[in-house]
Design a protein around this motif. Structure first.
Motif: not given
Length: 551
Positions: A428-446
């Protein structure tokens, strides 16, 4: 060699057995001719043919097991060299990568290690060939003293000439490997910076540079290939001449009646057999020449001086600092001149530089990738040189803006070992939560190697999340928001400030959004501290500060 003694002994013994069997084949054929054909003894002929078959079986299995041991020694030696090189490059003390491109180090760890490992096989082949020559010489001495002496005296002379011929190959092989490693390093750098090169329109200049370096590598490779071909051709000529002389002397002896028909057959066959060992010596010398050149390159990396020395380890070192007080006392290193800086525990301090070289030098000292030329860096009142590197780097995390990501999942890159709460807060602090939401596999994205499957802004946010999730007592961030838009940058600045509240944080940046979140800012100009104060106050009071952060 010492590390592969067992395989070397096994391979050499079987290699000697193979060459001994090969040398005995002409002798057995001669005996079969004398006993079975000249003497008309059919049982004797069958007996010696049976012995000949048994020898063939023995030499065949000797070759198989000897070659297997030799290959095992070669591959294992290369692997251990490769491991030693990787350990040296990754050593906490650093220094091995100074002046060397990553691609150049990769070439050393692959091609050079392979060539040095091949020396073990060359040694086994050389021992076997020497045995074959020795057995052949003894047999020839028993058949005829002049023939034996010819082989015993001519072979060392021939080997000495081959050794002289290998010297130019060794020199050119070293040049070839140097140029090839340089070309590989430049290619790796160009591929890594391809997006940047396209962005600034420097593709033609980059291609021209690589073409020039690649052409130099090709020229060196061709010179080495010509040297090897020239050596091989001359060795073949010398070997053929020597064997022709042996056959000629044997034929004259048989014509004069000094030796029998079977002995003549054995002598001529032995002369033909000697082509094998002598040709193998040419190959062995070529391998040794190339191996020596590669060994020198490997030794240069392994023997490279450490950039810093490790402090005490284990329980003998100071306790892991946790308060987070950071102090620089009269630090001079590179462009830095007498820098004094005191960061209290839990304080968030910004550092603005008018020259990027000042920031780079400061980061090297804080990460202890180099020690100051003068002055000291202290952590909780202890000189960092008195701390074990592992403990220091667990307490002080320096996250540079060009940090690499690794092949794996997004979660593994952020910190699979961290707690779920820490990871969530860092995302959340780094804005990476937006990246996670944008990727189909989320945190499991390769994530591919070096994070090339992500955009520049996404890579930077994931790298920042990784640094924040580590929750180090002292965190030094270098330009963590250069690849994101202004709105995202403001959000990331707020997130960093909130997450690192109460934890010592140093923001080495010229970003107004980040500097606005600091308690105070230090301006480094020409390697010295030129001003200290709040961001707003410095913007109003100093033109050089305004130029650095607003221009």
């Amino acid at each position: 060699m010492r590390g592969r003694r067992r395989d070397l002994v096994i391979g050499s013994v079987f290699g000697m057995g193979h060459q001994t069997g090969e040398a005995l084949v002409p002798v057995l054929i001669g005996l079969a001719v004398d006993r079975g054909i000249v003497g008309g003894d059919l049982p004797g002929l069958l007996l010696w043919l049976g012995v000949l078959a048994a020898v063939y079986v023995g030499l065949s299995y000797s070759f198989r097991f000897g070659a297997r041991a030799g290959e095992r020694a070669s591959v294992t030696a290369a692997h251990r060299l490769r491991t030693a090189l990787v350990e040296r490059v990754l050593a906490p003390e650093g220094g091995a990568d100074e002046g060397r491109l990553p691609g150049e180090l990769a070439n050393t760890a692959t091609e050079d290690a392979k060539r040095v490992g091949a020396v073990t096989m060359a040694l086994i082949v050389g021992i076997g060939a020497t045995t074959g020559l020795a057995v052949g010489a003894v047999v020839l001495l028993r058949i005829s003293l002049p023939l034996g002496l010819l082989v015993l005296l001519g072979t060392p002379l021939l080997l000495w000439l081959v050794h002289l011929l290998s010297k130019p190959l060794e020199r050119r092989s070293a040049t070839e490997q140097d140029r090839a490693a340089r070309a590989s390093g430049v290619a790796a750098d160009l591929v890594a910076g391809l997006r940047v090169l396209k962005g600034i329109g420097a593709e033609r200049a980059a291609v021209a540079r690589y073409r020039r370096i690649s052409q130099d590598s090709l020229t060196a490779t061709l010179r080495a290939a010509r040297a090897e071909a020239w050596q091989s051709g001359v060795v073949t000529l010398l070997t053929g001449t020597f064997l022709a002389v042996v056959a000629l002397v044997g034929g004259r002896l048989a014509a004069s009646g000094a030796i029998g028909l079977g002995e003549l057959v054995s002598s001529v066959a032995l002369a033909l057999f000697l082509i094998g060992p002598l040709s193998e010596f040419s190959w062995v010398y070529a391998q040794l020449a190339q191996g020596r050149a590669s060994a020198a390159r490997i030794a240069a990396v392994l023997d490279s001086a450490h950039a810093v020395t490790d402090g005490p380890a284990g329980d003998t070192g100071p306790a892991l600092p946790a308060a987070g007080r950071l102090r620089l006392r009269g630090v001079s290193y590179g462009p830095l001149r007498g820098v004094d800086l005191d960061v209290s525990p839990g304080e968030i301090v910004g550092v603005v530089t008018t020259d990027p070289a000042d920031a780079a030098a400061l980061l090297r000292c804080l990460a202890r990738r180099s020690d100051p030329e003068e002055g000291s860096v202290e952590l909780d009142g202890t000189d960092v040189r008195a701390l074990a590197l592992s403990r220091l780097r667990a307490a002080v995390l320096v996250a540079e803006h060009d940090a690499d990501l690794f092949e794996g999942t997004l979660l593994e890159n952020v910190g699979a070992a961290a707690s779920g709460a820490d990871v969530t807060a860092a995302l959340a602090a780094s804005g990476t939560d937006e990246v996670v939401r944008a990727l189909p596999d989320g945190l499991a994205a390769a994530v591919t190697a070096r994070g090339h499957s992500l955009s520049g802004g996404q890579r930077q946010r994931v790298a920042l999340a990784r640094a924040l999730a580590a929750d180090a007592p002292v965190l030094v961030l270098h330009e963590p928001t250069t690849a994101v838009d202004a709105v995202t940058e403001v959000r990331m600045a707020a997130g960093i400030g909130a997450l690192r509240e109460g934890r010592t944080t140093l923001l080495v940046t010229n970003s107004p959004a980040l500097l606005a979140r600091t308690g105070r800012v230090v301006l480094l100009d020409a390697g010295r501290i030129a001003a200290t104060g709040g961001h707003d106050a410095l913007v109003q009071a100093r033109a050089d500060y305004r130029t650095a952060v607003l221009a």
